[in-house]
Motif scaffolding. Structure first.
Motif, PDB file in Angstrom:
ATOM      1  N   TYR A   1       2.855  -5.407  10.580  1.00  0.00           N
ATOM      2  CA  TYR A   1       1.631  -6.013  10.036  1.00  0.00           C
ATOM      3  C   TYR A   1       0.754  -4.954   9.363  1.00  0.00           C
ATOM      4  O   TYR A   1       0.093  -5.222   8.364  1.00  0.00           O
ATOM      5  N   MET A   2       0.735  -3.746   9.952  1.00  0.00           N
ATOM      6  CA  MET A   2      -0.107  -2.679   9.380  1.00  0.00           C
ATOM      7  C   MET A   2       0.498  -2.190   8.053  1.00  0.00           C
ATOM      8  O   MET A   2      -0.218  -1.909   7.094  1.00  0.00           O
ATOM      9  N   ILE A   3       1.829  -2.107   8.040  1.00  0.00           N
ATOM     10  CA  ILE A   3       2.520  -1.735   6.785  1.00  0.00           C
ATOM     11  C   ILE A   3       2.198  -2.787   5.713  1.00  0.00           C
ATOM     12  O   ILE A   3       1.900  -2.463   4.563  1.00  0.00           O
ATOM     13  N   ALA A   4       2.233  -4.046   6.134  1.00  0.00           N
ATOM     14  CA  ALA A   4       1.943  -5.144   5.195  1.00  0.00           C
ATOM     15  C   ALA A   4       0.512  -5.052   4.676  1.00  0.00           C
ATOM     16  O   ALA A   4       0.249  -5.303   3.495  1.00  0.00           O
ATOM     17  N   LEU A   5      -0.425  -4.692   5.563  1.00  0.00           N
ATOM     18  CA  LEU A   5      -1.832  -4.631   5.129  1.00  0.00           C
ATOM     19  C   LEU A   5      -2.034  -3.506   4.109  1.00  0.00           C
ATOM     20  O   LEU A   5      -2.789  -3.662   3.147  1.00  0.00           O
ATOM     21  N   ARG A   6      -1.335  -2.391   4.314  1.00  0.00           N
ATOM     22  CA  ARG A   6      -1.433  -1.300   3.323  1.00  0.00           C
ATOM     23  C   ARG A   6      -0.844  -1.759   1.982  1.00  0.00           C
ATOM     24  O   ARG A   6      -1.397  -1.473   0.915  1.00  0.00           O
ATOM     25  N   ALA A   7       0.278  -2.453   2.046  1.00  0.00           N
ATOM     26  CA  ALA A   7       0.883  -2.979   0.806  1.00  0.00           C
ATOM     27  C   ALA A   7      -0.058  -3.989   0.153  1.00  0.00           C
ATOM     28  O   ALA A   7      -0.202  -4.025  -1.072  1.00  0.00           O
ATOM     29  N   ALA A   8      -0.724  -4.801   0.979  1.00  0.00           N
ATOM     30  CA  ALA A   8      -1.666  -5.806   0.467  1.00  0.00           C
ATOM     31  C   ALA A   8      -2.816  -5.128  -0.268  1.00  0.00           C
ATOM     32  O   ALA A   8      -3.241  -5.573  -1.342  1.00  0.00           O
ATOM     33  N   ARG A   9      -3.324  -4.048   0.315  1.00  0.00           N
ATOM     34  CA  ARG A   9      -4.425  -3.321  -0.332  1.00  0.00           C
ATOM     35  C   ARG A   9      -3.992  -2.845  -1.719  1.00  0.00           C
ATOM     36  O   ARG A   9      -4.735  -2.945  -2.698  1.00  0.00           O
ATOM     37  N   ASN A  10      -2.765  -2.343  -1.825  1.00  0.00           N
ATOM     38  CA  ASN A  10      -2.289  -1.854  -3.118  1.00  0.00           C
ATOM     39  C   ASN A  10      -2.116  -2.999  -4.126  1.00  0.00           C
ATOM     40  O   ASN A  10      -2.407  -2.842  -5.308  1.00  0.00           O
ATOM     41  N   LEU A  11      -1.679  -4.150  -3.636  1.00  0.00           N
ATOM     42  CA  LEU A  11      -1.555  -5.318  -4.526  1.00  0.00           C
ATOM     43  C   LEU A  11      -2.919  -5.726  -5.061  1.00  0.00           C
ATOM     44  O   LEU A  11      -3.089  -6.011  -6.244  1.00  0.00           O
ATOM     45  N   VAL A  12      -3.894  -5.770  -4.155  1.00  0.00           N
ATOM     46  CA  VAL A  12      -5.247  -6.195  -4.548  1.00  0.00           C
ATOM     47  C   VAL A  12      -5.836  -5.197  -5.540  1.00  0.00           C
ATOM     48  O   VAL A  12      -6.454  -5.587  -6.526  1.00  0.00           O
ATOM     49  N   LYS A  13      -5.611  -3.916  -5.266  1.00  0.00           N
ATOM     50  CA  LYS A  13      -6.124  -2.865  -6.142  1.00  0.00           C
ATOM     51  C   LYS A  13      -5.548  -3.037  -7.549  1.00  0.00           C
ATOM     52  O   LYS A  13      -6.263  -2.964  -8.546  1.00  0.00           O
ATOM     53  N   ALA A  14      -4.247  -3.296  -7.601  1.00  0.00           N
ATOM     54  CA  ALA A  14      -3.597  -3.471  -8.909  1.00  0.00           C
ATOM     55  C   ALA A  14      -4.123  -4.703  -9.625  1.00  0.00           C
ATOM     56  O   ALA A  14      -4.301  -4.701 -10.849  1.00  0.00           O
ATOM     57  N   ALA A  15      -4.416  -5.766  -8.852  1.00  0.00           N
ATOM     58  CA  ALA A  15      -4.874  -7.018  -9.475  1.00  0.00           C
ATOM     59  C   ALA A  15      -6.342  -6.948  -9.882  1.00  0.00           C
ATOM     60  O   ALA A  15      -6.733  -7.488 -10.919  1.00  0.00           O
ATOM     61  N   ARG A  16      -7.170  -6.292  -9.048  1.00  0.00           N
ATOM     62  CA  ARG A  16      -8.610  -6.268  -9.322  1.00  0.00           C
ATOM     63  C   ARG A  16      -9.029  -5.079 -10.177  1.00  0.00           C
ATOM     64  O   ARG A  16     -10.087  -5.070 -10.773  1.00  0.00           O
ATOM     65  N   GLY A  17      -8.182  -4.038 -10.141  1.00  0.00           N
ATOM     66  CA  GLY A  17      -8.497  -2.818 -10.879  1.00  0.00           C
ATOM     67  C   GLY A  17      -9.389  -1.885 -10.109  1.00  0.00           C
ATOM     68  O   GLY A  17      -9.811  -2.167  -9.017  1.00  0.00           O
TER      69      GLY A  17
END
Ligand code: DQA
Length: 166
Positions: A150-166
């Motif tokens: 779950y923690m690995i997923a949350l780090r990946a999620a942060r990177n996805l959001v960063k890429a989408a939001r800029g």
């Protein structure tokens, strides 16, 4: 309704809060983590996982909401309610992974980027666990790392959001 910000997958249309948000959904029987088949699922409880996720979310600048249900319909309702206010969905559908077209359809209907998590490596287990109805609609899948997944997923999620939001 504001001008709207797109979700990590680009499909959201409603206003989104300034702080990026991740929704973590846990499926049936995961409320029993800690006591349920500890040799397979580990000894960490769901409350401990949720607490760790929220703490990591604070570090990463992500608001983390968590939800558990044993009911397929309740999970579908929660995913639908996330439309427009959640950037990324992390989901362990548990047994519904292998059967639920409704959860798959809810993910597609909301257009929210999704990361699939399993505590166990389902490919080391019974063949009926090898099929996932959401595998091909998820951005990625993490399994076999126990609660750490779950923690690995949350780090990946942060990177996805960063890429989408800029
Ligand atoms: C699980 C794997 C599923 O096959 C099982 O039904 C679960 C948990 C996992 O996290 O390893 O309940 O999703």
């Amino acid at each position: 309704m504001g001008s709207g910000t797109k979700s990590a997958s680009g499909a959201g249309t409603r206003s989104r809060p300034a702080t990026p948000a991740a929704l973590v959904v846990h499926g049936p029987n995961l409320n029993l983590l800690g006591e349920r088949e500890p040799a397979v699922y580990g000894s960490t409880t769901l409350a401990q996982i949720d607490e760790q996720l929220k703490a990591l979310g604070r570090e990463l600048g992500l608001e983390v909401e968590t939800f558990q249900s044993n009911s397929e319909g309740a999970i579908v309702d929660r995913i639908q309610a996330a439309r427009g206010c959640i950037d990324v969905l992390i989901i362990n559908p548990a047994a519904y992974t292998h059967t639920s077209v409704a959860i798959r359809d809810a993910i597609l209907a909301t257009g929210i980027a999704c990361i699939e998590v399993h505590l166990s490596n389902v490919y080391k287990r019974e063949p009926f666990r090898h099929h996932s109805t959401i595998a091909d609609v998820a951005v990625g899948r993490i399994m076999g790392f126990g609660a750490d997944g779950y923690m690995i997923a949350l780090r990946a999620a942060r990177n996805l959001v960063k890429a989408a939001r800029g």
